[in-house]
Motif scaffolding. Structure first.
Motif, short mmCIF file in Angstrom:
data_model
loop_
_atom_site.label_atom_id
_atom_site.label_comp_id
_atom_site.label_asym_id
_atom_site.label_seq_id
_atom_site.Cartn_x
_atom_site.Cartn_y
_atom_site.Cartn_z
N MET A 35 129.61 49.89 -15.77
CA MET A 35 129.21 50.97 -14.87
C MET A 35 130.40 51.52 -14.10
SD MET A 35 126.60 52.58 -13.61
CE MET A 35 126.01 53.37 -12.21
N ARG A 36 131.24 50.62 -13.63
CA ARG A 36 132.41 51.04 -12.87
C ARG A 36 133.35 51.86 -13.74
NH1 ARG A 36 137.31 48.62 -9.99
NH2 ARG A 36 137.28 49.88 -8.24
N GLU A 37 133.52 51.48 -14.98
CA GLU A 37 134.39 52.22 -15.90
C GLU A 37 133.85 53.62 -16.14
OE1 GLU A 37 134.95 49.96 -19.46
OE2 GLU A 37 135.85 48.27 -18.40
N SER A 38 132.54 53.75 -16.21
CA SER A 38 131.93 55.07 -16.40
C SER A 38 132.22 55.98 -15.21
CB SER A 38 130.42 54.94 -16.57
OG SER A 38 130.11 54.20 -17.72
N LEU A 39 132.13 55.42 -14.01
CA LEU A 39 132.42 56.20 -12.81
C LEU A 39 133.88 56.62 -12.77
CD1 LEU A 39 130.32 54.31 -10.11
CD2 LEU A 39 129.84 56.52 -11.16
N ILE A 40 134.76 55.73 -13.20
CA ILE A 40 136.19 56.07 -13.24
C ILE A 40 136.42 57.20 -14.24
CG2 ILE A 40 138.48 55.20 -13.88
CD1 ILE A 40 137.61 52.47 -12.74
N LEU A 41 135.78 57.13 -15.41
CA LEU A 41 135.92 58.18 -16.41
C LEU A 41 135.37 59.51 -15.92
CD1 LEU A 41 135.07 56.28 -19.72
CD2 LEU A 41 137.30 57.15 -18.99
N VAL A 42 134.23 59.47 -15.21
CA VAL A 42 133.66 60.70 -14.65
C VAL A 42 134.61 61.27 -13.60
CG1 VAL A 42 131.79 61.59 -13.20
CG2 VAL A 42 131.26 60.11 -15.14
N ASP A 43 135.17 60.41 -12.76
CA ASP A 43 136.11 60.85 -11.75
C ASP A 43 137.34 61.49 -12.39
OD1 ASP A 43 137.00 61.07 -9.02
OD2 ASP A 43 138.43 59.45 -9.48
N GLU A 44 137.90 60.88 -13.42
CA GLU A 44 139.06 61.44 -14.11
C GLU A 44 138.70 62.77 -14.78
OE1 GLU A 44 140.35 58.32 -16.72
OE2 GLU A 44 141.34 57.20 -15.12
N SER A 45 137.50 62.84 -15.33
CA SER A 45 137.05 64.09 -15.96
C SER A 45 136.95 65.20 -14.94
CB SER A 45 135.70 63.89 -16.65
OG SER A 45 135.79 62.94 -17.67
N LEU A 46 136.41 64.89 -13.77
CA LEU A 46 136.30 65.90 -12.71
C LEU A 46 137.67 66.35 -12.23
CD1 LEU A 46 133.29 64.52 -10.65
CD2 LEU A 46 133.33 66.51 -12.17
N ILE A 47 138.61 65.43 -12.18
CA ILE A 47 139.98 65.80 -11.79
C ILE A 47 140.56 66.76 -12.83
CG2 ILE A 47 142.33 64.92 -11.54
CD1 ILE A 47 141.07 62.40 -10.26
N LEU A 48 140.34 66.46 -14.12
CA LEU A 48 140.83 67.34 -15.18
C LEU A 48 140.17 68.71 -15.13
CD1 LEU A 48 141.11 64.86 -18.19
CD2 LEU A 48 142.97 65.88 -16.89
N VAL A 49 138.86 68.74 -14.85
CA VAL A 49 138.15 70.01 -14.73
C VAL A 49 138.73 70.82 -13.57
CG1 VAL A 49 135.93 71.06 -14.12
CG2 VAL A 49 136.02 69.26 -15.84
N GLY A 50 139.00 70.16 -12.45
CA GLY A 50 139.58 70.83 -11.29
C GLY A 50 140.95 71.40 -11.61
N GLU A 51 141.79 70.63 -12.30
CA GLU A 51 143.11 71.12 -12.68
C GLU A 51 143.00 72.29 -13.66
OE1 GLU A 51 145.08 67.63 -14.15
OE2 GLU A 51 145.49 66.86 -12.15
#
Length: 78
Positions: free
Chosen positions: A1-17
């Motif tokens: 579960m924690r890994e999924s949240l990290i991946l979602v967070d990284e994805s959101l950072i990439l979307v923002g960039e």
């Protein structure tokens, strides 16, 4: 579960960039349109100058065939 949240967070950072890059691209496109508009204005002024010079030259070369131009002031003609 924690890994999924990290991946979602990284994805959101990439979307923002990506959105930042899209914004910068749109600014570049807008500036390009401004430069195109300025270039077209210069081209328009050039052709008005050519028309003015042609009219003046014709009036000088053929004064009887063409009446003297009313306005020989280039600044007012352009």
């Amino acid at each position: 579960m924690r890994e999924s949240l990290i991946l979602v967070d990284e994805s959101l950072i990439l979307v923002g960039e990506s959105l930042i890059l899209v914004g910068e691209s749109l600014i570049f496109v807008g500036e390009s349109f401004i430069l195109v508009d300025e270039s077209l204005t210069l081209v328009h002024q050039f052709f008005r100058l050519v028309a003015w010079l042609s009219g003046s030259a014709i009036a000088i070369i053929y004064p009887k065939a063409h009446p003297k131009p009313k306005n020989l002031d280039l600044h007012q003609a352009l």
